[in-house]
Design a protein around this motif. Structure first.
Motif, PDB file in Angstrom:
ATOM      1  N   ASP A 195      12.469  -0.330  -4.661  1.00 38.91           N
ATOM      2  CA  ASP A 195      12.359   0.506  -5.916  1.00 38.91           C
ATOM      3  C   ASP A 195      13.343  -0.296  -6.813  1.00 38.91           C
ATOM      4  O   ASP A 195      14.179  -1.076  -6.626  1.00 38.91           O
ATOM      5  N   ARG A 196      13.313   0.391  -8.071  1.00 42.25           N
ATOM      6  CA  ARG A 196      13.983  -0.209  -9.307  1.00 42.25           C
ATOM      7  C   ARG A 196      15.722  -0.058  -8.913  1.00 42.25           C
ATOM      8  O   ARG A 196      16.189  -1.118  -9.075  1.00 42.25           O
ATOM      9  N   GLU A 197      15.816   0.962  -8.208  1.00 42.10           N
ATOM     10  CA  GLU A 197      17.384   1.136  -7.979  1.00 42.10           C
ATOM     11  C   GLU A 197      17.899  -0.114  -6.981  1.00 42.10           C
ATOM     12  O   GLU A 197      18.812  -0.642  -7.152  1.00 42.10           O
ATOM     13  N   ASP A 198      17.142  -0.442  -6.109  1.00 47.18           N
ATOM     14  CA  ASP A 198      17.289  -1.472  -5.063  1.00 47.18           C
ATOM     15  C   ASP A 198      17.462  -2.726  -5.770  1.00 47.18           C
ATOM     16  O   ASP A 198      18.302  -3.602  -5.663  1.00 47.18           O
ATOM     17  N   PHE A 199      16.284  -2.804  -6.614  1.00 51.58           N
ATOM     18  CA  PHE A 199      16.289  -4.247  -7.261  1.00 51.58           C
ATOM     19  C   PHE A 199      17.600  -4.297  -8.224  1.00 51.58           C
ATOM     20  O   PHE A 199      18.050  -5.347  -8.058  1.00 51.58           O
ATOM     21  N   ASN A 200      17.858  -3.310  -8.682  1.00 53.94           N
ATOM     22  CA  ASN A 200      19.483  -3.544  -9.792  1.00 53.94           C
ATOM     23  C   ASN A 200      20.472  -3.901  -8.770  1.00 53.94           C
ATOM     24  O   ASN A 200      21.127  -4.772  -9.105  1.00 53.94           O
ATOM     25  N   MET A 201      20.554  -3.295  -7.728  1.00 50.84           N
ATOM     26  CA  MET A 201      21.576  -3.332  -6.881  1.00 50.84           C
ATOM     27  C   MET A 201      21.650  -4.853  -6.366  1.00 50.84           C
ATOM     28  O   MET A 201      22.817  -5.483  -6.405  1.00 50.84           O
ATOM     29  N   LEU A 202      20.623  -5.300  -6.069  1.00 47.21           N
ATOM     30  CA  LEU A 202      20.438  -6.863  -5.390  1.00 47.21           C
ATOM     31  C   LEU A 202      20.470  -7.702  -6.563  1.00 47.21           C
ATOM     32  O   LEU A 202      20.817  -8.920  -6.169  1.00 47.21           O
ATOM     33  N   SER A 203      20.383  -7.269  -7.833  1.00 40.99           N
ATOM     34  CA  SER A 203      20.410  -8.390  -8.931  1.00 40.99           C
ATOM     35  C   SER A 203      21.823  -8.471  -9.444  1.00 40.99           C
ATOM     36  O   SER A 203      21.971  -9.464 -10.133  1.00 40.99           O
ATOM     37  N   ILE A 204      22.774  -7.632  -9.209  1.00 35.88           N
ATOM     38  CA  ILE A 204      23.897  -7.874  -9.612  1.00 35.88           C
ATOM     39  C   ILE A 204      24.668  -8.927  -9.142  1.00 35.88           C
ATOM     40  O   ILE A 204      24.825  -9.320  -8.161  1.00 35.88           O
ATOM     41  N   GLY A 205      25.431  -9.765 -10.058  1.00 36.15           N
ATOM     42  CA  GLY A 205      25.834 -10.874  -9.609  1.00 36.15           C
ATOM     43  C   GLY A 205      24.899 -12.203  -9.739  1.00 36.15           C
ATOM     44  O   GLY A 205      25.351 -13.375  -9.762  1.00 36.15           O
ATOM     45  N   ASN A 206      23.740 -11.727  -9.962  1.00 27.91           N
ATOM     46  CA  ASN A 206      22.967 -12.864 -10.258  1.00 27.91           C
ATOM     47  C   ASN A 206      22.919 -13.177 -11.549  1.00 27.91           C
ATOM     48  O   ASN A 206      22.520 -12.286 -12.395  1.00 27.91           O
ATOM     49  N   TRP A 207      23.194 -14.458 -12.063  1.00 24.10           N
ATOM     50  CA  TRP A 207      23.362 -14.708 -13.607  1.00 24.10           C
ATOM     51  C   TRP A 207      22.046 -15.108 -13.987  1.00 24.10           C
ATOM     52  O   TRP A 207      21.829 -15.388 -15.238  1.00 24.10           O
ATOM     53  N   MET A 208      21.343 -15.773 -13.313  1.00 24.15           N
ATOM     54  CA  MET A 208      20.213 -16.412 -13.624  1.00 24.15           C
ATOM     55  C   MET A 208      19.037 -15.236 -13.626  1.00 24.15           C
ATOM     56  O   MET A 208      19.128 -14.393 -13.043  1.00 24.15           O
ATOM     57  N   SER A 209      18.019 -15.479 -14.744  1.00 25.73           N
ATOM     58  CA  SER A 209      17.084 -14.469 -14.912  1.00 25.73           C
ATOM     59  C   SER A 209      16.305 -14.011 -13.774  1.00 25.73           C
ATOM     60  O   SER A 209      15.829 -12.988 -13.587  1.00 25.73           O
ATOM     61  N   LEU A 210      16.303 -15.138 -12.881  1.00 31.02           N
ATOM     62  CA  LEU A 210      15.405 -14.693 -11.561  1.00 31.02           C
ATOM     63  C   LEU A 210      16.425 -14.416 -10.479  1.00 31.02           C
ATOM     64  O   LEU A 210      17.169 -15.057 -10.307  1.00 31.02           O
ATOM     65  N   SER A 211      16.138 -13.397  -9.876  1.00 34.80           N
ATOM     66  CA  SER A 211      16.817 -12.805  -8.669  1.00 34.80           C
ATOM     67  C   SER A 211      16.096 -13.618  -7.461  1.00 34.80           C
ATOM     68  O   SER A 211      15.117 -13.339  -7.156  1.00 34.80           O
ATOM     69  N   LYS A 212      17.099 -14.189  -6.580  1.00 34.15           N
ATOM     70  CA  LYS A 212      16.665 -14.794  -5.335  1.00 34.15           C
ATOM     71  C   LYS A 212      17.528 -14.072  -4.411  1.00 34.15           C
ATOM     72  O   LYS A 212      18.614 -14.053  -4.443  1.00 34.15           O
ATOM     73  N   VAL A 213      16.668 -13.827  -3.022  1.00 33.96           N
ATOM     74  CA  VAL A 213      17.686 -13.465  -2.195  1.00 33.96           C
ATOM     75  C   VAL A 213      17.209 -14.348  -0.793  1.00 33.96           C
ATOM     76  O   VAL A 213      16.123 -14.774  -0.889  1.00 33.96           O
ATOM     77  N   MET A 214      18.184 -14.642  -0.139  1.00 34.01           N
ATOM     78  CA  MET A 214      17.933 -15.511   1.120  1.00 34.01           C
ATOM     79  C   MET A 214      18.030 -14.727   2.515  1.00 34.01           C
ATOM     80  O   MET A 214      18.738 -13.903   2.594  1.00 34.01           O
ATOM     81  N   LEU A 215      17.157 -15.124   3.426  1.00 33.40           N
ATOM     82  CA  LEU A 215      17.320 -14.442   4.674  1.00 33.40           C
ATOM     83  C   LEU A 215      17.072 -15.594   5.847  1.00 33.40           C
ATOM     84  O   LEU A 215      16.453 -16.545   5.456  1.00 33.40           O
ATOM     85  N   TYR A 216      17.895 -15.488   6.693  1.00 26.54           N
ATOM     86  CA  TYR A 216      17.816 -16.316   7.787  1.00 26.54           C
ATOM     87  C   TYR A 216      16.873 -15.746   8.939  1.00 26.54           C
ATOM     88  O   TYR A 216      16.955 -14.483   9.413  1.00 26.54           O
ATOM     89  N   VAL A 217      15.833 -16.680   9.568  1.00 26.23           N
ATOM     90  CA  VAL A 217      15.070 -16.278  10.677  1.00 26.23           C
ATOM     91  C   VAL A 217      15.420 -16.954  11.919  1.00 26.23           C
ATOM     92  O   VAL A 217      15.690 -18.116  11.555  1.00 26.23           O
ATOM     93  N   PHE A 218      15.627 -16.319  13.022  1.00 25.26           N
ATOM     94  CA  PHE A 218      16.085 -17.170  14.193  1.00 25.26           C
ATOM     95  C   PHE A 218      15.060 -17.318  14.939  1.00 25.26           C
ATOM     96  O   PHE A 218      14.125 -16.278  15.041  1.00 25.26           O
ATOM     97  N   LEU A 219      15.212 -17.977  15.979  1.00 25.22           N
ATOM     98  CA  LEU A 219      14.157 -18.065  16.852  1.00 25.22           C
ATOM     99  C   LEU A 219      14.749 -18.379  18.391  1.00 25.22           C
ATOM    100  O   LEU A 219      15.844 -18.753  18.883  1.00 25.22           O
TER     101      LEU A 219
END
Lengths: 614, 344
Positions: free
Chosen positions: A77-101
């Motif tokens: 939701d929007r609250e999650d989005f805002n929390m994950l965007s803090i510290g992102n200074w580019m207009s686009l927010s990206k998060v990264m995940l590692y997938v293991f095998l």
């Protein structure tokens, strides 16, 4: 076999929108196997990495352990989005995940397996788009290239699903179908039911290392039909599955040591080919994988020789298509300078070993036929005779003394010495530069030349090899000739001071051979190495090198030796010494400045910048 | 962890205002809690990767505290006083956290807010000529003249030219190290209205394009006996804090993007040209590969030969120079004297 599952690509990406419901599928990840019977298990790292080094515990994304489907487990939701965007200074927010095998079910949910791929999720500050707003390109493909890598010699398997799970979920009424073009005869198959693309057989990189296909996507909505085509690339990854081989079967080379006996000399080179690639980065580990060792029990041989290994990429064309391979060169190099007296012949064997190749032909033996020939230190049969004009001045260069083949020598230190005659006429000396292979004779005492009793002087010259102390002698005759001229008054010590043709040839100066300076008339075109100047001898000055005699006195040839300022258009010589090229006439005041200028027209002086600008 | 209260150092929109890392380090040193956590984190990061570090409770705690300190969000400025010290502080935290294995790294520099149009405005004051006016003129020559009319530009330019063309010996045509240093001084200390005109002048004939290529004295600063592999070169660059930062800045500001009109991030040409210029004088020095007037091709002195299984990655890295629409558009826009018109 060891655990060998791997991902066919390094990165995946997808968009995530605000308020997308839990359960929304995002993307599908595949794994390829190393051996039959392996089953892939996927697992997510518990942290989301937010750009600029922040991280957050993952509450939103999960992956199906068996199928590799990544999905939203909780609405963002929007609250999650805002929390994950803090510290992102580019207009686009990206998060990264590692997938293991892993080849077996994950026990502990830890991020420590070496085999992983990265998923970039772009958090879009909007709710999910409606299907009708998406272009055909967006319905069919993500922004990422369809580019994959498949290891050679591995079992076949499915490595990609063309249908986008997110779009398929969102736009269920829309018909999106795919076709793999240019796939005929290629080892790839498209399955229409699953939209999966699989590799149908083991690939061999040495046969072909790149497959370029095209995916055609058709979007049907009622009667409307739109098609999009994008490239689909497969790179085949290499493993060490080819043994070394010799081009044209050549495994022997001659290595002759004669005049060049210096440490570091390359005596011979043998080449070994390998159809596998060898990364030059990191260099040292590749060198260690492909070794070349001298096989010998003789400590003298192992001290005196070493093998240097270099390699570079070459291309083979096994069946029309080009594939990369490696050329290894093994150079037999002198590890220390060899004495002129050494005389030996033997065969030196070098074992080349492709350490990562698992097969019987992993090594080849190279043979060098080494002949070390002795060289003699002797003068050519003749004796030397030079004539010297009585008007020559101090530092006039008379000639060069050289033992047989002296210019070919490297790593042999010869010193030349004049053994003094037992008469009082002793006008000449010999000098030798640090790396010079010859000795230069020059006038050391010009007053002797003026004495009438000195006419023909005999010297003995001795050449000695420093290392072996071997020496040789020959005779040198100096004949004094010419009539003593009256010296002009008011003449400067140095020829280089004269600025005009006439005044130059009226005077003498240090280093002159016949009592008069020589004028060099330049081409007069811009800044040139052939500038006009006054010099003791056109042969030796200015020739661009400050030789051992010129460097004895700054007045002899400042054109070659000056380290002072040069005013006017010019180019400096090697090591910032001398005038390499000049504009018009160059003249010098020893120990002070040099000037280069046009005589006729007074032009503005040109410095470094004007040279480069105009 | 719940959402923390809004920390200090944020502007009203909720975005952090970056403090420079030297200042942030001073602020942190003043607080016993912060300075001890910083020391702990640095020890955690030394020689360990992110995942091992995050598994450690003490490291995790230090990280959480530091995430709210100004140190965590600090940046540096190009050409600032103590730039190297600032970058050292920056990477002491971020190197371990970004693992150093990423293809693209975030820039440690503050975002560039000025625009190309600012440069054009200034340029027209001192030159008195419209860059697009005379089609026959040689813009690169004009740029050299303009530089010579400015004492500072002339002095630093002749400085690097004479350093870079000084022959040391037959085997050593110049001192590359000194040449690079002089080039860095020129591009750091001379205003960009002069330096960009020299570097990015537009050309209609080969003589002009050759002059443009020669701007940085490539025989000394750029070319070498052998072309290393690009990944090897990148690795060399990343061992140096300054080079690493400039490269990260280039990747941040010139990375081609599908989401903008100009292919540049935020449609900011100035930022891309600035970070391109910032690479000159380092191992990753870029230059024009030839004197072609029709196509502009830029590359560092490296190739993808000998990449082995990393060829794809190597080519991707090289393409950010050779086939980068953002960089190409920015250079062309500067040459034509055009900038993007942005709605306020």
């Amino acid at each position: 076999a060891a655990f060998g599952l791997y991902f066919p690509r390094k990165e995946y990406s997808e968009n995530v929108y605000i308020d997308q419901p839990a359960g929304t599928p995002l993307l599908r990840i595949h794994a390829l196997r190393d051996s039959h019977g392996e089953a892939a298990h996927f697992h997510l790292c518990q942290n989301l990495i937010i750009s600029r080094a922040r991280s957050h515990e993952n509450h939103w994304f999960q992956i199906r352990e068996k199928t590799g489907l990544l999905f939203l487990s909780k609405t963002l939701d929007r609250e999650d989005f805002n929390m994950l965007s803090i510290g992102n200074w580019m207009s686009l927010s990206k998060v990264m995940l590692y997938v293991f095998l892993s080849s077996h079910p994950f026990q502990e949910k830890e991020c420590d397996s070496a085999t992983r791929t990265t998923v970039f999720l772009s958090l879009i500050n909007a709710t999910a788009p409606v299907c009708s707003s998406l272009t055909a390109r967006q319905l069919c493909f993500t922004e990422m290239d369809l580019s994959f890598h498949i290891k050679e010699n591995k079992p076949p398997g499915t490595f990609h699903q063309l249908r986008l799970p997110s779009v398929h979920h969102l736009c269920q009424n829309l018909s999106v179908s795919y076709k793999l073009l240019a796939a005929e005869g290629m080892p790839f198959r498209y399955n229409e039911n699953t939209t999966g693309v699989s590799v149908t057989q083991r690939l061999d990189r040495e046969e072909r290392e790149r497959y370029e296909l095209i995916v055609k996507c058709t979007v049907r909505e009622g009667f409307r039909e739109v098609q999009v085509e994008v490239p689909f690339l497969v790179n085949v990854l290499d493993e060490d599955d080819s043994p070394p081989f010799l081009p044209n079967g050549t495994d022997t080379a001659d290595a002759v040591v004669e005049f060049n006996r210096k440490e570091g000399t390359v005596l011979a080179t043998l080449t070994v080919y390998d159809a596998d690639t060898t990364p030059i980065y990191p260099l040292e580990s590749s060198r260690k994988k492909y070794t070349g060792t001298i096989i010998t029990d003789d400590p003298w041989i192992s001290e005196t020789f070493r093998v240097e290994h270099i390699f570079d990429e070459i291309h083979f064309s096994p069946n029309g298509s080009q594939v990369r391979g490696t050329r290894h060169e093994y150079k037999l190099v002198l590890n220390k300078s060899i004495s002129v007296t050494d005389h030996r012949s033997f065969q030196l064997d070098v074992l080349v070993n492709d350490t990562e190749f698992h097969g019987p032909e992993r090594s080849v033996m190279l043979h060098f036929n080494v002949s070390i020939l002795p060289v003699s230190i002797q003068f050519p049969n003749m004796t030397y005779q030079f004539s010297v004009n009585r008007n020559a001045e101090r530092f006039a260069q008379i000639g060069k003394i050289c033992i047989e083949n002296c210019m070919k020598f490297r790593g042999v230190n010869i010193t030349y010495k004049l053994l003094s005659p037992n008469i009082s006429c002793y006008p000449v000396s010999i000098l030798q530069g640090r790396e010079d292979k010859y000795g230069s004779l020059y006038v050391n005492d010009s007053s002797v030349l003026h004495r009438p009793e000195c006419k023909e002087i005999q010297y003995t010259i001795q050449a000695t090899d420093k290392q072996s102390r071997k020496h040789t002698k020959t005779l040198l005759t100096i004949v004094l000739e010419g009539i003593l001229l009256k010296k002009e008054e008011d003449c400067p010590d140095s020829c280089a001071v004269s600025k005009h043709h006439a005044e130059c040839e009226e005077c003498g100066g240090l280093g002159v051979l016949t009592g008069r300076c020589q004028w060099r008339q330049g081409s007069g075109k811009g800044i040139t190495t052939n500038y006009s100047t006054c010099t003791p001898s056109i042969k030796t000055c200015p020739d661009g090198t400050c030789d051992v005699i010129e460097s004895k006195d700054p007045a002899v040839c400042p054109q070659d030796c000056t380290s002072g300022n040069i005013i006017g258009g010019h180019g400096k010589g090697t090591g910032n010494l001398g005038i390499k090229s000049g504009h018009g006439i160059c003249y010098c005041f020893p120990k002070k400045n040099c000037y280069c200028e046009k005589d006729d027209i007074k032009e503005q002086l040109c410095d470094d910048v004007c040279k480069t600008v105009i | 962890a719940g959402s923390p209260p809004a920390p200090a150092g944020q502007d009203p929109q909720g975005w952090r205002v970056p403090v420079d890392c030297v200042r942030a380090n001073e602020l942190c040193a003043g607080e016993p809690g912060c300075s001890s956590r910083y020391r702990t984190l640095r020890q955690c990061l030394a020689g360990r990767d992110r995942n091992t570090m995050l598994a450690n409770k003490e490291c995790q705690a230090a990280l959480e505290v530091l995430q709210e300190s100004p140190l965590y969000h600090c940046r540096c400025k190009r050409g600032m006083k103590k730039e190297l010290q600032c970058l050292q502080i920056y990477w002491s935290i971020h190197l371990g956290l970004t693992e150093g294995e990423e293809f693209y790294e975030a820039s440690p520099y503050e975002p560039v807010t000025s625009r190309l149009s600012d440069i054009f405005r200034l340029a027209s004051i001192f030159s008195g000529m419209d860059p697009a006016a005379n089609s026959k003129s040689n813009h690169c020559l004009d740029a050299a003249k303009a530089c010579n009319l400015n004492d500072n530009c002339k002095r630093l330019r002749s400085g690097y030219i004479s350093t870079c063309s000084r022959e040391l010996s037959a085997s050593e045509p110049c001192s590359r190290r000194k040449c690079h240093k002089a080039l860095r001084q020129f591009f750091d200390r001379v205003p960009s209205e002069y330096t960009y005109r020299l570097l990015f002048c537009s050309c209609k004939d080969q003589a002009c394009a050759e002059r443009r290529r020669q701007t940085i004295v490539p025989s000394c600063s750029y070319e070498d006996k052998e072309k290393p592999n690009c990944l090897d070169l990148r690795n060399t660059c990343r061992t140096d804090h300054l080079c690493r930062s400039r490269l990260a800045d280039f990747h941040t500001n010139c990375q081609a993007s599908f989401q903008s009109l100009t292919s540049c991030p935020g449609d900011n040409y100035q930022a891309c040209l600035g970070s391109y210029t910032g690479l000159i004088g380092f191992d990753m020095t870029p230059n024009y590969v030839d004197a072609s007037t029709t196509s502009i091709t830029i590359s560092p002195w490296c190739s993808c030969k000998g990449s082995g299984n990393m060829e794809e990655e190597c080519e991707k890295f090289l393409r950010d120079f050779t086939e980068n629409p953002c960089l190409r558009n920015a250079i062309q826009a500067f040459g034509n004297g055009t900038d993007v018109n942005l709605s306020p």
